[in-house]
Design an enzyme around this catalytic site. Structure first.
Site, mmCIF file in Angstrom:
data_model
loop_
_atom_site.group_PDB
_atom_site.id
_atom_site.type_symbol
_atom_site.label_atom_id
_atom_site.label_comp_id
_atom_site.label_asym_id
_atom_site.label_seq_id
_atom_site.Cartn_x
_atom_site.Cartn_y
_atom_site.Cartn_z
ATOM 1 N N THR A 184 0.805 -1.224 0.000
ATOM 2 C CA THR A 184 0.000 0.000 0.000
ATOM 3 C C THR A 184 0.841 1.279 0.000
ATOM 4 O O THR A 184 0.290 2.380 -0.116
ATOM 5 C CB THR A 184 -0.908 0.040 1.235
ATOM 6 O OG1 THR A 184 -0.103 -0.050 2.419
ATOM 7 C CG2 THR A 184 -1.925 -1.092 1.208
ATOM 8 N N LYS A 185 2.151 1.173 0.121
ATOM 9 C CA LYS A 185 2.997 2.367 0.185
ATOM 10 C C LYS A 185 3.005 3.107 -1.155
ATOM 11 O O LYS A 185 2.664 2.545 -2.191
ATOM 12 C CB LYS A 185 4.434 1.994 0.563
ATOM 13 C CG LYS A 185 4.578 1.160 1.833
ATOM 14 C CD LYS A 185 4.054 1.867 3.062
ATOM 15 C CE LYS A 185 4.352 1.038 4.313
ATOM 16 N NZ LYS A 185 3.772 1.634 5.529
#
Length: 361
Positions: A184-185
Site C-alpha cells: 500500500t505504500k
C-alpha cells in the site's frame, strides 16, 4: 462505492511489465540476492543522491538492522514518537533497547523537537524519527540535538517515499533511513520488502552481513546475523514502479490539495508549510466524532481507515514496556484521526464527491 485502496487497480497500469519481469525471473532461475536486487539498490540510491542502499526483507527489519549496526548496549535508550505504528517501537525492543516515547507536535503529528530535549538522559543513544503520513519531521532542530549530544538518528521512512524537508529527501538526514515497500505504500512491492540508506561504507558492509546470516562470504559468518534479504522478484517489481514514484506522489498531492481547499473547517486538516513537501501516503483528518463519521461515510459508500485506532501505550503487547506514562496528545490523535481515500487509483471527481458528503456531516 469509493474504496480506501484497491491494490489490483493500483497495479493494473504496470501489469504487463510485471508479468514480463516474472517470466524473466522464472526463466533465469536465480531467486536470492541477484542482479535485480543490486540494480534496485543502485537505482534507489541514485534517486536519493546517496551512495549506499541495502535491500532487506521488510520495513521492520530495516529498523532492526539499522539499530543493530550501531552496536548499542542492552538497556540503552532510544527516543521515539508516542503516536507511531507499533513496528517502530518493536524494533527498539527486539534489539534489547528501551523505547522512550515522546509526544508529537499537535499541528504536524510528528515528533516534537522540544519534547526530545526534555526526554534526554545519560542513557540516550539515538533518536528514531518517524515521517508520519508522508510528511517529514522538522529535521533541522532534530539534527542539531543529535550532533550536540552525539546521538545516532534513524529515520523511519515507511510512509515517506519521496517526501522532502527543505528540498532534502526523507531518509537522507540521519545515519540510517529505513524504508518499507509494503504493497500500500507510495512505492509498493507486491509483497513484503524493505531497504536501508546508510552513510558510510563500514555500515553498508555490516548491513550486508547482518541481512545474510552475518555472512560476507558463503558459509563464513563474521557476526550474528539475520535472514532478511530483499526478494529478487520484489526488487524487479520495485524497479518497474520506482520511475513512477514522483508521478504517484504528484497525483496524491493533487488530491490532497482538493481536500485542503474544499473540506470545511469542522475538520482538522493536515498543516501546509512551504518547508515540507508531503507525499500524503495517508490523508488524515481529525474529528471529535470520528467513529460516527466513519460509519456515516460507509453508509454513503465511502470506505475509510484509521491510522491508528490503538495508541502504543494501550497495546497489550507493550504494557510491560510503557507503564506509568501518559501521552495525552498521542491519545487525542488516536481517538480522532480518520484516513480518507487519497490513492493513485482515485480521481479528482471522486474526491469532490467525498468532500460533498463530508461537508454535510
Amino acid at each position: 462505492m469509493i474504496p480506501y485502496e484497491n491494490l489490483k487497480t493500483l497495479n493494473h497500469p504496470f501489469e504487463e511489465q510485471l508479468k514480463n519481469k516474472f517470466a524473466l525471473f522464472l526463466d533465469k532461475g536465480w531467486y536470492i540476492l541477484g542482479a535485480e536486487v543490486a540494480l534496485f539498490e543502485r537505482e534507489f540510491a541514485d534517486y536519493h543522491q546517496e551512495k549506499y542502499v541495502v535491500g532487506v526483507a521488510n520495513g521492520l527489519d530495516a529498523l532492526i538492522l539499522s539499530l543493530q549496526c550501531c552496536g548499542f548496549k542492552r538497556g540503552d535508550e532510544v527516543i521515539v514518537p508516542s503516536n507511531t505504528y507499533i513496528a517502530t517501537i518493536l524494533s527498539i525492543i527486539h534489539c534489547g533497547l528501551v523505547p522512550v516515547l515522546v509526544e508529537p507536535d499537535s499541528s504536524t503529528y510528528n515528533i516534537d523537537p522540544k519534547a526530545i530535549l526534555q526526554s534526554l538522559t545519560e542513557k540516550t543513544v539515538a533518536i528514531m524519527v518517524v515521517h508520519l503520513y508522508g510528511q517529514c519531521c522538522e529535521m533541522d532542530p532534530i539534527m542539531e540535538i543529535a550532533v550536540h549530544h552525539q546521538l545516532k538518528v534513524i529515520e523511519d521512512c515507511a510512509q515517506a517515499h519521496g517526501a522532502k524537508y527543505k528540498n532534502k529527501l526523507a531518509g537522507t538526514f540521519g545515519d540510517f533511513g529505513a524504508f518499507s515497500f509494503y504493497p500500500t505504500k507510495n512505492l509498493g512491492a507486491l509483497g513484503d520488502a524493505g531497504a536501508i540508506i546508510c552513510k558510510s561504507e563500514t555500515d553498508y558492509l555490516k548491513l550486508k552481513q547482518l541481512r545474510n546470516y552475518g555472512s560476507e562470504k558463503k558459509y563464513h559468518n563474521g557476526v550474528i546475523g539475520y535472514n532478511s534479504r530483499l526478494d529478487e522478484l520484489q526488487a524487479s517489481f520495485l524497479r518497474i514502479k520506482l520511475p513512477h514514484l514522483d508521478e504517484i506522489n504528484r497525483h496524491k498531492r493533487k488530491l490532497a490539495s482538493v481536500y485542503n481547499a474544499y473540506l470545511n473547517d469542522s475538520f482538522i486538516k493536515p498543516r501546509e508549510d512551504t518547508d515540507f513537501y508531503s507525499v500524503y501516503h495517508i490523508y488524515n483528518i481529525l474529528h471529535p466524532e470520528r467513529d460516527k463519521l466513519k460509519h456515516y461515510l460507509l453508509e454513503n459508500n465511502i470506505v475509510t481507515e484509521i491510522h491508528y485506532p490503538v495508541a502504543p501505550q494501550d497495546q497489550p503487547a507493550l504494557k510491560g514496556y510503557l507503564t506509568g506514562y501518559d501521552y495525552p496528545i498521542s491519545a487525542k490523535i488516536h481517538q480522532r484521526t480518520l484516513s480518507l481515500p487519497c490513492s493513485f487509483i482515485h480521481t479528482e471527481d471522486e474526491i469532490f464527491h467525498v468532500i460533498e458528503i463530508l461537508n454535510k456531516f
